[in-house]
Design a protein around this motif. Structure first.
Motif, short mmCIF file in Angstrom:
data_model
loop_
_atom_site.label_atom_id
_atom_site.label_comp_id
_atom_site.label_asym_id
_atom_site.label_seq_id
_atom_site.Cartn_x
_atom_site.Cartn_y
_atom_site.Cartn_z
N GLU A 59 -2.68 5.95 2.17
CA GLU A 59 -2.16 4.63 2.52
C GLU A 59 -3.12 3.88 3.45
O GLU A 59 -3.41 2.70 3.24
CB GLU A 59 -0.80 4.76 3.21
CG GLU A 59 -0.22 3.42 3.63
CD GLU A 59 0.96 3.55 4.58
OE1 GLU A 59 1.49 2.50 4.99
OE2 GLU A 59 1.34 4.69 4.92
N SER A 74 0.80 -1.22 0.00
CA SER A 74 0.00 0.00 0.00
C SER A 74 0.84 1.28 0.00
O SER A 74 0.55 2.23 -0.73
CB SER A 74 -0.97 0.00 1.19
OG SER A 74 -0.26 -0.13 2.41
N ARG A 75 1.87 1.33 0.81
CA ARG A 75 2.70 2.55 0.89
C ARG A 75 3.40 2.86 -0.43
O ARG A 75 3.26 3.97 -0.97
CB ARG A 75 3.72 2.43 2.02
CG ARG A 75 4.54 3.69 2.27
CD ARG A 75 3.74 4.70 3.03
NE ARG A 75 4.48 5.92 3.32
CZ ARG A 75 4.01 6.92 4.06
NH1 ARG A 75 2.80 6.82 4.61
NH2 ARG A 75 4.72 8.00 4.29
#
Length: 459
Positions: free
Chosen positions: A144, A126-127
């Motif tokens: 995020e 996700s990041r």
């Protein structure tokens, strides 16, 4: 006189009806529930955007950017499940009821496996995924969190999409509409509580909105599975075993190319969003707001295309090729007309419509220019929705995949950068690139369908 009467209508009733052992399936009865379902599903994102707009523009950018990738995967799940529905429709059209139920069972298994894999993989990344969209600071942090929660549970939507596709293939689209309506109501109530806080809850901002979505989807999946099991269809899931999964190759052969096409298109939209991030929050916010609005322009054409794919599957399975061809031509005429009229109306009313999201005069002015260009985008999009779905419904899946992949990257992304950044046209340049992409693909799909090569495809 009869021939003259038909010319006064967009759709000839003779080509919109399929007779099955359980009754008639009509374009109207497929389209209306499909339209309502698509409308309700998108309203969840629109409600999120409107409510977050009252919270902050930064939150809108965060949720909007994350939603681009989430929507990409949801579309991928839906199209792969749509591929399964094509296999089911072909078998039902050929009178192979047991084989159709095998495909239905396999589609649930396949959708669950594919969506579970992507859910965990993308949630873990996700990041870096959000950072790749040129988001920074607080916006990146919010994006995020939102992405990780929604993406990590996206397998719920994957399974739900498969269940909905099965019901549509058998001519039972209404349960999916009922579930979508209930989900939207829950989502709206939860969002209002989280943002406006009539009473205190432990969730806030983007994280709270994400949790609201997840809870709504959990309840929606439970309901759709209950309705599927109680639908009265001859699915016989209790008699299935591992041997039943032997048709997984057919489902993947039909579903995956369509999924790749939708993935390429959606990914190109994500890349264009990252390009726009270079231009600043105003351009990015305008794109998110405009994208939220134009969905309601093309949702009719998209729903007609999806409904046509199901009928095309039945007709191709029954080798009723002339009927399928006439259906395609009439639905295309209706979709183009609808998109043209609605996009023009939206352009004329762009100030009050964008005003629902923001009072920023710069965003409102920029959106007006974009919505004018979008009139031409929607004409091309109508061709895409009808011709792409017609080809896939008939089993012609490789040609649309190749053309869509090439066009998305060589036209949409390349010219978004050239016109938007290098030539300094900004968001308008990106929208011109979208127009070029939609028209190019639409015309090639139109030519392919008219060639009749789809008649030689077997599912």
């Amino acid at each position: 006189m009869k021939s003259y009467a038909k010319t006064m209508h967009f759709i000839d009733p003779e080509v919109t009806v399929i007779q099955t052992t359980e009754g008639k399936i009509t374009l109207k009865n497929l389209f209306i529930p499909m339209f309502i379902e698509q409308l309700l599903m998108n309203m969840m994102w629109t409600v999120n955007t409107i409510i977050m707009g009252k919270y902050s523009d930064e939150a809108v950018v965060a949720v909007g950017a994350a939603s681009q990738v989430i929507g990409l995967m949801y579309t991928f799940y839906a199209v792969v499940s749509g591929g399964a529905s094509i296999v089911i429709s072909h078998r039902l059209g050929a009178g192979q009821e047991k084989e159709a139920s095998d495909a239905a069972f396999t589609s649930l298994f396949t959708a669950g496996g594919i969506s579970l894999f992507f859910s965990f993989l993308l949630a873990a990344l996700s990041r870096p995924i959000m950072a790749a969209m040129n988001l920074e600071g607080e916006v990146l942090d919010m994006a995020e969190i939102y992405f990780r929660i929604c993406m990590g549970t996206s397998f719920l939507q994957g399974i739900k999409a498969a269940a909905s596709a099965i019901l549509r293939s058998y001519g039972r689209p209404k349960p999916a509409v009922a579930v979508s309506l209930f989900m939207n109501g829950l989502n709206a109530v939860f969002n209002v509580i989280i943002i406006y806080r009539p009473f205190e809850v432990p969730f806030y901002g983007a994280e709270g909105i994400a949790i609201s979505n997840v809870v709504s989807y959990v309840i929606g999946l439970i309901l759709i599975m209950i309705l599927l099991m109680r639908s009265g269809l001859n699915l016989q899931f209790n008699r299935k075993n591992l041997k039943t999964l032997g048709c997984i190759k057919n489902i993947l052969r039909v579903g995956v190319p369509g999924g790749v096409s939708s993935l390429s298109y959606s990914l190109s939209q994500v890349i264009s969003t990252s390009i726009l991030a270079i231009l600043g929050t105003v351009a990015l916010s305008a794109k998110i707001y405009v994208s939220s609005i134009v969905f309601y322009v093309y949702v009719i054409g998209m729903s007609l295309g999806l409904s046509t794919a199901i009928l095309m599957g039945w007709m191709a399975g029954a080798e009723e090729y002339d009927k399928a061809y006439r259906l395609n031509q009439q639905v295309l005429k209706l979709s183009v007309t609808s998109n043209l009229i609605l996009s023009t109306v939206v352009f004329m009313l762009h100030k009050p419509l964008i005003g629902l999201f923001t009072n920023n005069p710069e965003i409102i002015a920029m959106s007006g220019i974009i919505l004018f260009i979008d009139i031409f985008v929607e004409v091309g999009r109508a061709f895409n929705h009808v011709e792409d779905n017609s080809l896939r419904g008939a089993g012609d899946v490789m040609f649309p995949m190749v053309i869509a992949s090439i066009s998305c990257w060589m036209i949409s992304i390349l010219f978004s950068y050239i016109l938007g950044i290098r030539f300094g046209l900004g968001l308008a340049g990106c929208w011109i690139a979208f127009m070029m992409d939609e028209i190019f693909r639409g015309l090639l799909f139109f030519r392919r369908f008219r060639s009749g090569k789809w008649k030689m495809m077997k599912v």
